[in-house]
Design an enzyme around this catalytic site. Structure first.
Site, PDB file in Angstrom:
ATOM      1  CE  LYS A 453      63.483  95.542  23.713  1.00  0.00           C
ATOM      2  NZ  LYS A 453      63.588  94.123  23.256  1.00  0.00           N
ATOM      3  CB  THR A 454      69.617  97.437  23.095  1.00  0.00           C
ATOM      4  OG1 THR A 454      68.647  96.931  24.005  1.00  0.00           O
ATOM      5  CG2 THR A 454      70.691  98.189  23.876  1.00  0.00           C
ATOM      6  CD  GLU A 498      66.352  98.989  24.767  1.00  0.00           C
ATOM      7  OE1 GLU A 498      66.261  97.774  25.007  1.00  0.00           O
ATOM      8  OE2 GLU A 498      67.401  99.648  24.935  1.00  0.00           O
TER       9      GLU A 498
END
Length: 788
Positions: A453-454, A498
């Site tokens: 996700k980052t 995020e």
């Protein structure tokens, strides 16, 4: 409109600099507080400023009747000062010393009004010594005075001088400034000299109402006048030489006019220090009133030397910044702006996630400070931005003037700063709660998943940053393409953020678009099982509005089952709306082509390794394309993306061996990242220093860790990183992982420093060294490498 209170008086010496500041702030609404019997009342009013008074007090360092009277009158003066400030409601209070300023300064402190005190004389008087501990800011005239006051709130701006209109007449006069209350002794010392001067020069003798009796009866070349501002400016400009007491205001105005001066200080006073200061710098001549003959000789000597007079005037002028009044006015505006800023305190400010909110708050006009247990890379960056960070948590850090208190999810609710904030009734939010409230104000693009996700958030943020969408971006790492920050301020109503699945925190967000990378068994200290994880992700999808968009990874069998009213999929192995094909890895790059439906939409290049990063890029391509971003723009931004902090990041080298750091801390991440290193360095031996993160994660995923770690050729395992507030059972150890490993070349390290020492001792040119983990292994490794 800015409202300012000036406080000073008793003598005009403390008034003149304040009037200079007033001149530099013509649009401000001002009130002058002085004494009823001092000369300032008429002087200030003649400059068009509103004036009021409080009882005059005199506090001496020795016992006297006036001191007793001052002590008795002080409470009355203080009460009246409080009433005046409450009624006028100033934004800033400014004083230049004088006893009248003391009750005003204390009243301002009581009412929490920012206060600036100015020290013009070389030696501070009692009033400024008292007020220095209460002042918001202290200004001084010369760098040599900075050591006299607390360094953190003291600045040198010079001494403000009123504007003086220059005369067009020839400089033909000697100006004697003998109008101050303490000038009688100087005037007496000049009585034998003035007739001699009047034979050769026009002599202008300025006197005051209290000593006009000292004027002399001489031929018309001698002119005795009672002090008026207009006459003073005119005569100062015409003067060949100025003879005066050594008050700093007079000296400053002489400096502005580049005038040579003979200073006759009041004996045994602060003026002696002033005179010595300028005489030592060849900027004035000084003489004593007790030696009239020497005083006369100095005056005559200077009148016979135009070169020396010019040099003295130039040297004096050089000591005083010409823009001091303007600089002071700017400081007043900044003080006002800072006081009007909302104040926020962030507990656990060194967390990478919450530090992005710090950036947001700063851009939103907050003054932000915070605390953490110990310094780290994040706190160092914040301090360079001017954020005040204290180390150690203490309830005294939390005061009533904070409008907002934020705390990191790593901080336990029992923290004494959180407890104090709740006790004071302040607004208290966790990082994730505040992020949730923030997302409700935007059209939020939320990127969520157990892994990736980052990077996906960073990719989407970089793609959209240079488009008309111009989003605000909040990401859990520093990204070079986002000005090496974890925050980007945008001007639109789009927010790229995020979303963390830990403790179901993503459910606090209000998403318009969701990008889901994968679902895996993690954070099992919160989730019951993998089904609980899946159900939580479905709840997250259910938060999408009717016109929302779900972008999901179809290669993940669990994500493939999630549904929304509008869904776009991506994948490599599975059928998907956006699909990557023909992936190749050469020369430290990977290339792949992308199809949308049945149509090939082009080839893409990545500078970062791993099939998992192709999936992350596919997610960004799908999301950006659905938002109408041109493919060429997407392709360029992805090709220029070089990763981010702690994601496949090279942090150095040793003995010709490249050293990388990576945030991977879950078995799936470890396996994918090590495979990526294999692809980029197929002929190198892979030496891994790994620090497990969290006792609970290690215990629940022990077999998976053992399997993933076998991909390294050589392995150094550090003891588990203890996550504050999460881990209570410490019965598991890194040695338990080692017991399950089918690996010959593995070593144990009690901490990351020992691990780094072991690793660097084993390196050969055929190695690649990888530092991996979400704990303090990265910071320790970077520090250790600097010592090699």
């Amino acid at each position: 409109m800015l409202k300012v209170v000036f406080a000073g008086g008793g003598t005009l010496g403390s008034v003149s600099p304040l009037l200079a500041v007033r001149e530099a702030m013509p649009s401000a609404t001002c009130l002058f507080i002085g004494t009823r019997t001092g000369p300032e009342s008429h002087f200030v009013s003649s400059h068009g400023m509103q004036f009021t008074w409080i009882p005059s007090i005199k506090l001496r360092r020795y016992f006297s009747v006036s001191t007793i009277i001052g002590v008795v009158k002080f409470p009355i003066a203080l009460i009246k000062a409080v009433i005046i400030l409450q009624r006028f409601s100033p934004d800033v209070v400014i004083s230049c010393g004088g006893f009248v300023a003391v009750p005003v300064g204390i009243a301002a402190k009581i009412l929490r009004i920012p206060t600036i005190i100015h020290q013009q004389d070389i030696r501070p008087g009692l009033a400024n010594k008292i007020l220095s501990s209460l002042a918001t800011t202290i200004t001084v005239s010369f760098p040599e005075q900075l050591r006299l006051f607390p360094s953190k709130k003291t600045v040198c701006l010079g001494n403000p001088a009123r504007s003086i209109t220059r005369s067009t007449r020839t400089q033909d006069s000697i100006l004697i400034l003998g109008g101050s209350q303490g000038a009688r002794g100087m005037n007496d010392a000049l009585r034998g000299c003035i007739p001699l001067l009047a034979e050769r020069y026009r002599v202008v003798h300025m006197l005051g109402a209290h000593n006009i009796d000292q004027k002399m009866t001489l031929p018309k070349q001698y002119l005795a006048v009672q002090f008026l501002d207009r006459e003073y400016a005119e005569e100062l400009s015409r003067a060949l030489l100025v003879i005066s007491r050594a008050g700093m205001s007079t000296i400053t105005e002489c400096a502005a006019a580049r005038k040579a001066s003979v200073l006759v200080p009041i004996p045994n006073s602060h003026q002696v220090d002033n005179a010595r200061f300028f005489a030592a710098r060849n900027a004035a001549v000084t003489a004593s009133q007790h030696e009239p003959d020497l005083l006369k000789n100095e005056i005559m000597r200077l009148l016979d030397s135009s070169d020396e007079r010019r040099k003295l005037g130039d040297n004096l002028h050089a000591l005083f910044p010409a823009a001091a009044a303007r600089s002071f006015a700017n400081l007043v505006v900044k003080t006002y702006a800072k006081a009007k800023q909302k104040k926020a305190f962030v507990i656990g400010i060194g967390g990478i996630g919450i530090s992005s909110i710090v950036q947001y708050l700063i851009r939103s006009g907050y003054s932000v400070s915070g605390s953490d247990i110990a310094p780290n890379e994040v706190t160092a960056r914040l301090q360079k931005q001017g954020v005040a960070v204290v180390f150690g948590h203490r309830k005294e850090h939390i005061t009533r003037d904070f409008e907002l208190i934020l705390y990191s999810t790593a901080v336990p609710l029992s923290n004494e700063e959180i407890t104090q904030a709740n006790k004071l009734g302040l607004p208290v939010y966790s990082y994730k709660e505040y992020l949730g409230a923030l997302s409700a104000r935007y059209r939020t693009i939320a990127i969520c998943g157990t892994h990736g996700k980052t990077t996906t958030t960073a990719m989407i943020g970089c793609i959209l940053a240079d488009t008309d969408l111009d989003p605000t971006v909040i990401v859990g790492t520093y990204v070079p393409q986002l000005a090496n920050s974890n925050f980007r301020h945008g001007t639109s109503n789009y927010l790229v953020v995020e979303a963390d699945e830990y403790r179901a925190d993503m459910l606090k967000l209000t998403p318009a678009i969701e990008v889901l990378t994968n679902i895996d068994a993690d954070h099992m200290d919160y989730y019951r099982d993998i089904d609980h994880v899946y159900d939580t992700f479905q709840s997250f999808v259910d938060k999408l509005p009717a016109d929302g968009l779900l972008v999901k990874n179809n290669d993940d069998v669990r994500l493939a089952q999630l549904t929304a009213s509008r869904t776009v999929s991506y994948g490599i192995r599975s059928a998907a709306d956006y699909r990557a094909l023909d992936r190749t890895v050469t020369d430290g790059q990977q290339r792949f082509s992308v199809t949308h439906g049945k149509k090939k939409i082009g080839e893409f290049t990545l500078q970062i390794p791993g099939a998992f990063n192709v999936l992350n890029a596919l997610a960004a391509i799908a999301c950006a394309s659905e938002l109408g971003i041109p493919l060429d723009h997407i392709r360029q931004r992805l090709a220029s993306y070089h990763g981010s902090w702690r994601r496949f990041e090279q942090i150095g080298s040793h003995n010709q061996v490249p050293i990388y750091s990576d945030y991977g801390h879950h078995p799936t991440e470890i396996q994918s990242t090590l495979q990526a290193f294999r692809e980029f360095f197929p002929t190198k031996k892979l030496l891994l220093v790994f620090q497990p993160h969290s006792y609970s994660r290690t215990e629940k995923l022990l077999p998976a860790f053992a399997q993933a770690l076998t991909l390294a050729d050589e392995l150094i395992l550090c003891e588990i990183y203890d996550v504050a507030g999460r881990d209570h059972d410490h019965s598991v150890s890194t040695r338990d992982i080692m017991a399950k490993l089918d690996h010959r070349r593995v070593w144990y390290a009690s901490d990351p420093l020992e691990g780094m020492k072991l690793a660097t001792a084993k390196l050969t040119p055929g190695h690649v060294l990888v530092i991996m983990g979400a704990g303090d292994v990265d910071a320790i490794a970077r520090t250790y490498l600097q010592t090699l």
